[in-house]
Design an enzyme around this catalytic site. Structure first.
Site, short mmCIF file in Angstrom:
data_model
loop_
_atom_site.label_atom_id
_atom_site.label_comp_id
_atom_site.label_asym_id
_atom_site.label_seq_id
_atom_site.Cartn_x
_atom_site.Cartn_y
_atom_site.Cartn_z
N ASP A 89 0.82 -1.21 0.00
CA ASP A 89 0.00 0.00 0.00
C ASP A 89 0.86 1.26 0.00
OD1 ASP A 89 0.89 -0.36 2.64
OD2 ASP A 89 -1.06 -1.04 3.34
N ASN B 53 -7.97 -3.62 13.85
CA ASN B 53 -9.35 -3.79 13.39
C ASN B 53 -9.48 -4.94 12.38
OD1 ASN B 53 -8.17 -2.74 11.11
ND2 ASN B 53 -9.50 -0.94 10.94
N HIS C 26 -7.64 -5.33 9.62
CA HIS C 26 -7.31 -5.04 8.22
C HIS C 26 -6.02 -5.73 7.79
CE1 HIS C 26 -4.94 -1.00 9.08
NE2 HIS C 26 -4.15 -2.04 9.20
N GLU D 128 -9.83 -2.09 4.96
CA GLU D 128 -10.50 -1.91 6.24
C GLU D 128 -11.73 -2.83 6.32
OE1 GLU D 128 -8.68 -0.39 8.16
OE2 GLU D 128 -8.27 1.71 7.71
P1 PGA Z 1 1.78 -2.25 12.53
O1 PGA Z 1 0.61 -2.18 11.44
O2 PGA Z 1 2.69 -3.31 12.06
O3 PGA Z 1 2.41 -0.90 12.49
O4 PGA Z 1 1.12 -2.58 13.83
C1 PGA Z 1 0.10 -3.36 10.95
C2 PGA Z 1 -1.08 -3.05 10.07
O5 PGA Z 1 -1.78 -2.07 10.34
O6 PGA Z 1 -1.30 -3.79 9.12
#
Ligand code: PGA
Length: 246
Positions: A79, A140, A142, A147
């Site tokens: 992304d 959450n 994702h 999302e």
């Molecule tokens: P993080 O993010 O590794 O910074 O916890 C993971 C994500 O949101 O996919």
């Protein structure tokens, strides 16, 4: 390097779950990725950004120093933010160059991010597909920036970031969630699941609810990471806190 016992049983028999102490997660996951690199030194590695895979990238760099040939890889990121210039230090292009391509000796010409071409899924297909995709998981549920509510069949597209995700990423924007872009371009859930193999890294109690739901609950767009239950070759490397076991 050590792994730990795990009680949780993934719903999918094709999901391999490895539990490791928090300080070993990256090294354990790096072994999985190094095996892929050894088998496909000119392969396409899918890159996640964020905090979770940082120790994995450090582990891979250590494998390179020990002789693993990583220079032939092509990197495709999951992304990228919309509205952040590619050379901005907060862009995911900057993250991938600094934390992955640089340490692994991969030239910038072989680093790709969504938003840089009209049809990212077509670009990935033209490269022969992602051989191994690294993913994290959001609190959450994702994956990438898909999302909750994202279609399981989604392809790469622009999405609106949830308030929760902007809050989680505010730490990279001076602590201000309002400074986090409202939109991002993300590989879709189907795009991610088209990878031949997937390795997920998750650490910390903030991920437990989402990770347990993704591994053991129903496959639902409300928990985008649950789509990985449908994939034939997933390895999850997590610590006990992320598995809700401490
Ligand atoms: P993080 O993010 O590794 O910074 O916890 C993971 C994500 O949101 O996919």
């Amino acid at each position: 390097m050590s792994t730990t016992a795990v009680r949780l049983r993934p719903a999918s028999p094709r999901t391999r779950l490895i539990a490791a102490p928090p300080d070993q997660l990256g090294a354990v996951a790096a072994v999985v990725v190094a095996d892929f690199v050894r088998a496909q030194p000119n392969g396409v590695l899918g890159i996640a950004t964020g905090a979770s895979p940082m120790s994995l990238y450090r582990g891979l760099a250590a494998h390179r120093l020990a002789g693993l040939a990583t220079e032939g890889l092509t990197l495709c990121a999951l992304d990228e933010y919309v509205g952040i210039a590619p050379d901005d230090p907060r862009s995911y292009r900057s993250y991938v160059l600094k934390n992955v391509a640089g340490p692994l000796g991969i030239p910038a010409e072989r680093v790709h991010l969504p938003g840089e071409v009209d049809d990212y899924d077509q670009l990935i297909a033209s490269l022969g597909g992602v051989g191994l995709q690294i993913v994290g998981i959001g609190g959450n549920g994702h994956i990438g920036f898909n999302e909750p509510g994202s279609a399981l069949e989604s392809s790469t597209r622009v999405v609106e970031l949830t308030a929760e995700t902007r809050q989680a990423n505010a730490r990279y924007f001076g602590g201000d969630p309002a400074a986090v872009p409202q939109q991002a371009m993300t590989q879709g859930i189907r795009t991610i699941c088209n990878a031949a193999g997937i390795v997920m890294v998750a650490s910390g109690a903030a991920k437990a609810q989402a990770l347990v739901a993704a591994l053991t609950g129903p496959v639902t767009s409300q928990v985008p990471a649950s789509a990985l239950q449908l994939h034939p070759a997933v390895t999850v490397v997590a610590d006990a806190a992320a598995l809700g076991e401490e």
